[in-house]
Design an enzyme around this catalytic site. Structure first.
Site, PDB file in Angstrom:
ATOM      1  N   SER A   1      51.328  38.515  42.325  1.00  0.00           N
ATOM      2  CA  SER A   1      49.376  37.789  41.087  1.00  0.00           C
ATOM      3  C   SER A   1      49.834  37.536  40.598  1.00  0.00           C
ATOM      4  CB  SER A   1      48.697  40.047  42.144  1.00  0.00           C
ATOM      5  OG  SER A   1      47.228  40.220  41.777  1.00  0.00           O
TER       6      SER A   1
ATOM      7  N   HIS B   1      45.247  34.887  45.211  1.00  0.00           N
ATOM      8  CA  HIS B   1      43.954  36.245  46.229  1.00  0.00           C
ATOM      9  C   HIS B   1      42.821  35.311  46.895  1.00  0.00           C
ATOM     10  CE1 HIS B   1      46.689  39.563  45.439  1.00  0.00           C
ATOM     11  NE2 HIS B   1      46.313  39.519  44.318  1.00  0.00           N
TER      12      HIS B   1
END
Length: 242
Positions: A134, A170
């Site tokens: 991330s 994501h």
């Protein structure tokens, strides 16, 4: 031994809930360690959780995950002060640097205060494998989408820029990610971008994208490029890691 070329594995994965510990490293992190080409000794991995403010629980849990995986572990902590006297020496001595998710905006600001941005480039050029999840994926790129500023996603455009692309993390896991990234590419806010579904890693050698790899069945990567005033998305099949 380090990788034979500057290497980044930028992921939306690499860590999961452990069976007997809070976290354990999953296939993407194992692949990053393999990329370092370590033979004859235990791989050295340094975890960094600046993006979560060096939360003590996270620091402990990542150390446990490294122990379970059989890695020689250290961490770089910047709150309330650096935990090592020589940040460059600490990072350049590693095989793999693994960066936890959280606030990429805060991570970039704190890294720059302490000169970590410059050291990361040196480590990358020296063949230390850079990886993470991330925020630990976005940071290596020019920018991308982030929830650093609140629940409504916004662009971040001041990444380290080791890789001259945008990054969408994501991509299948959060509804705002895909449309915002495409708008940012279409209007030129971020350059052409590589994006990862949850469980996917993007492998770069130097500044060239090499392949997508996955630790989840059916997960994909994507290339998003600007054509005129629009964004064109191309699916990249991810090689399944085992």
């Amino acid at each position: 031994m380090t990788a034979d070329a500057p290497t980044v594995l930028a992921t939306s994965g690499g860590i999961r809930s452990g069976r007997h510990t809070y976290f354990e490293f999953s296939e993407l992190t194992q692949f990053a360690v393999e990329l370092a080409g370590v033979t004859g000794r235990t791989p050295r991995i340094c975890t960094i959780s600046t993006a979560l403010g060096d939360n003590p629980h996270v620091l402990h849990s990542l150390a446990e995950a490294a122990r379970v995986a059989g890695y020689e572990h250290s961490h770089l902590q910047l709150f309330p002060m650096p935990n090592v006297p020589d940040i460059a020496g600490q990072l350049l001595s590693q095989d793999v640097i693994w960066v936890m998710g959280g606030s990429v905006a805060n991570l970039l600001a704190v890294w720059r205060v302490h000169g970590v941005d410059t050291v990361m480039r040196e480590a990358w050029q020296a063949g230390v494998v850079l990886t993470g999840v991330s925020a630990g994926s976005l940071c290596w790129h020019v920018g991308g989408t982030t929830d650093s500023y609140g629940p409504d996603l916004r662009p971040v455009t001041n990444g380290l820029g080791l890789l001259p692309y945008g990054n969408g993390v994501h991509y299948d896991g959060e509804a705002q990610r895909r449309p915002l990234l495409q708008r940012l590419v279409a209007d030129g806010t971020v350059p052409e971008s590589y994006c990862s579904d949850d469980g996917v890693g993007l492998l770069y050698r130097g500044t060239a994208f090499v392949e997508a790899v996955a630790e989840i069945d059916g997960a994909s990567a994507y290339h998003v490029a600007r054509e005129g005033n629009s964004a064109v998305e191309t699916v990249i099949e991810a090689r399944r890691l085992h």
